[in-house]
Design a protein around this motif. Structure first.
Motif: not given
Length: 609
Positions: A102, A120, A124, A142, A146
């Motif tokens: 992402a 996610f 992320a 996550f 992250a």
């Protein structure tokens, strides 16, 4: 948060719904004017929808599943030609799923950004992203990294109950509003390196499974870590706490590092930790550090106002009345905190309460005589019982002993067993350095009206003076005699033993040589005038005769005891003595009262308050 099997509260796509296995189907919100979510929209309809987006537009894709390509197409449609970065208005991604990476790097959210309960599955990437409104990642998961490096949160940032299964990177980020990490779970490395929290930083009940680093982090508002759990190390090195008035109670199963940190206001720190490192930490206002289980390294810490380090006997109580959990320490035998080092500290404003100081390094502490010791502060002691070092055996009287003396004595040739060599960093201190340390602690105990404790440190001071290399041989001899006769005026048993030995020797010598054979007879001589008148007599007494024959009789023993007892109280017995006996009595009248006085002095030093 909706249960996985429940239908979402928004109109959803329902693609793939099956009455038996999945009655809900796709949870993606319907694209306006269509009957499918962005994922399941026909290609032509999706292209038309994306073509209609402009930078700064608000989007709603709740429950939608994004692949790498679909998310890239969405953000490309919102990319600002002037900056080359995506610019969104409000972004609603509640319960969205991001199956690939992402990539929201450098994106700007001009309004609220809601990723509540989003998942996610890979990285992320929110590096350098800007959230001008609220950023809500509550209950988000996550599964990969992250990355919020250099991100800016201008409004409130909510990561409450979020789960970070991969590394969480917030280094150099800025939280201008409140940062809400309540009950968040970090299962991997959590990095807040150089992060700035301008509002409150709320990590209440957060869990850090591995290393958490807040190095160079600035907390301008509250720093709330109440009931937070650090299962690994927690590093706050060089962090700045501008206005935090309370940090903790928190639990750290590893090292809690505050070295180089700065506290700008009055603060109370409450920690359950295995080790607390406060090397060169600075406090600008009054502070209180309340500890359980921790070993504290306080070397070179700086504080300008009174600072108290206290051990808590009972578990901390949280604001809601519950006891603070201490599960990682449930098998630890002693919750008392221990001090490891005070080297380089100015102790004029320092108060220690109920701490274990048996391993504390004091050499190099400034104004140690002004240190205040409250409650049950304990020191190490000399090895008990008799220790054999070939011949003769050695017996150390129990007393308070510094860790540095333990290490020094253990390092000497022919050292007896029982002295502790495991004190880290104590090897540099010898008698020259330790004598003033003992002297300063003696004064601190005296100022606290703890005379028995002061007596122990006086003994230690004299021992270090006796073993120091810089004193003349004559002074060393005097100190050795003082130590042997009375333990520097502090060992009554030693003085009484010498007094008893001296009295026995005096009695034996008097019976053998000192008492006369018989009581000398008196004779009177004079002349009577022929015509009468005054008669004058001269009275004389024979000199005492040296004893002969059997001398150790009951009568002579009784006389010798009488002479000796009178000598102890510096009185003359009036017995007839030989010349040798006179000298024996003179020596007894000089030595034995001194030994008695030393015994009385030792008893007084032990019982006075």
């Amino acid at each position: 948060m909706s249960a996985p099997s429940a239908a979402p509260y928004w109109p959803h796509c329902a693609y793939g719904a099956d009455a038996a296995s999945d009655p809900v189907g796709c949870r993606g919100v319907l694209v306006t004017g269509h009957t499918a979510c962005l994922t399941h929209l026909a290609d032509a309809d999706r292209d038309a929808y994306l073509a209609g987006l402009t930078p700064g537009a608000s989007i709603d894709h709740r429950g939608t599943t994004f692949t790498d390509s679909l998310l890239a197409a969405l953000l490309n449609a919102l990319r600002d030609p002037a900056t080359g970065n995506a610019r969104l208005g409000a972004g609603l991604f509640v319960q969205a799923t991001f199956e690939g990476t992402a990539v929201f790097e450098s994106a700007t959210f001009e309004d609220i950004a809601v990723f509540e309960s989003a998942t996610f599955k890979s990285i992320a990437l929110f590096k350098s992203a800007t959230f001008e409104g609220a950023a809500v990642f509550r209950w988000a998961t996550f599964e990969g990294e992250a990355v919020f490096e250099s991100a800016t949160f201008e409004g409130i940032a909510v990561f409450g109950s979020a789960t970070f299964k991969g590394e969480a990177q917030f280094q150099a980020s800025t939280f201008q509003g409140h940062a809400w990490f309540v009950s968040a779970v970090f299962r991997h490395l959590a990095t807040f390196l150089g992060t700035t929290f301008k509002g409150a930083a709320l990590f209440l009940s957060a869990t850090f499974a591995r290393l958490a680093t807040f190095r160079w982090t600035t907390f301008e508002g509250e720093a709330r870590f109440e009931s937070a759990t650090f299962e690994g190390d927690a590093k706050f090195e060089l962090a700045t706490f501008v206005a935090a008035d309370q940090v903790g109670p928190l639990l750290c199963a590893g090292r809690l590092v505050l070295s180089g940190a700065v506290f700008g206001g009055p603060v109370t720190l409450s920690f359950v930790a295995r080790r607390l490192e406060c090397r060169r930490t600075r406090w600008s206002q009054t502070a209180e550090i309340r500890l359980r289980y921790a070993t504290v390294d306080f070397a070179h810490a700086v504080f300008e106002y009174p600072l108290t380090i206290a051990a808590e006997q009972d578990p901390f109580v949280l604001t809601d009345g519950r006891q603070h959990a201490e599960d990682p320490f449930s098998r630890a035998p002693d919750p008392r905190a221990r001090m490891a080092s005070l080297r380089g500290v100015d102790a004029a404003q320092l108060v220690l309460a109920d701490l274990d100081l048996s391993g504390c390094l004091f050499a190099g502490t400034v104004h140690l005589d002004q240190l205040r010791l409250e409650g049950a502060c304990t020191f190490d002691t000399a090895p008990p019982a008799v220790r054999w070092r070939r011949w003769p055996p050695v017996r150390f009287t129990e007393r308070r002993v510094l860790a540095e003396e333990h290490h020094w004595r253990a390092s000497q040739p022919r050292a007896v067993r029982g002295w502790n060599t495991s004190v880290l960093g104590a090897g540099r201190a010898g008698p020259l350095q330790l004598a003033p340390v003992y002297r300063a602690l003696r004064k601190a105990f005296e100022d606290g009206r703890h005379e028995p404790g002061a007596a122990d440190f006086y003994y230690g001071e004299m021992e270090m003076r006796r073993h120091a290399d810089d004193i003349p041989r004559s002074e060393r001899g005097l100190l050795t005699a003082y130590w042997a006769l009375s333990g520097y005026g502090l060992r009554a048993s030693r003085s009484l033993a010498w007094l008893g030995a001296a009295m026995i020797a005096t009695i034996v010598l008097l019976m053998a040589f000192g008492l006369a054979q018989d009581t000398p007879k008196q004779t009177a001589t004079g002349t009577v005038p022929a015509g009468g008148g005054k008669v004058t007599f001269e009275i004389d007494k024979d000199d005492p005769q040296d004893p002969t024959g059997y001398r150790f009789t009951g009568e002579r023993f009784e006389k010798a005891v009488n002479v000796t007892l009178n000598s102890v109280v510096f009185r003359s017995s009036g017995q007839d003595l030989t010349t040798a006996g006179t000298y024996i009595e003179m020596t007894s009248r000089l030595a034995e009262p001194v030994l008695l006085g030393l015994a009385v002095l030792a008893i007084r030093n032990r019982i006075k308050r």
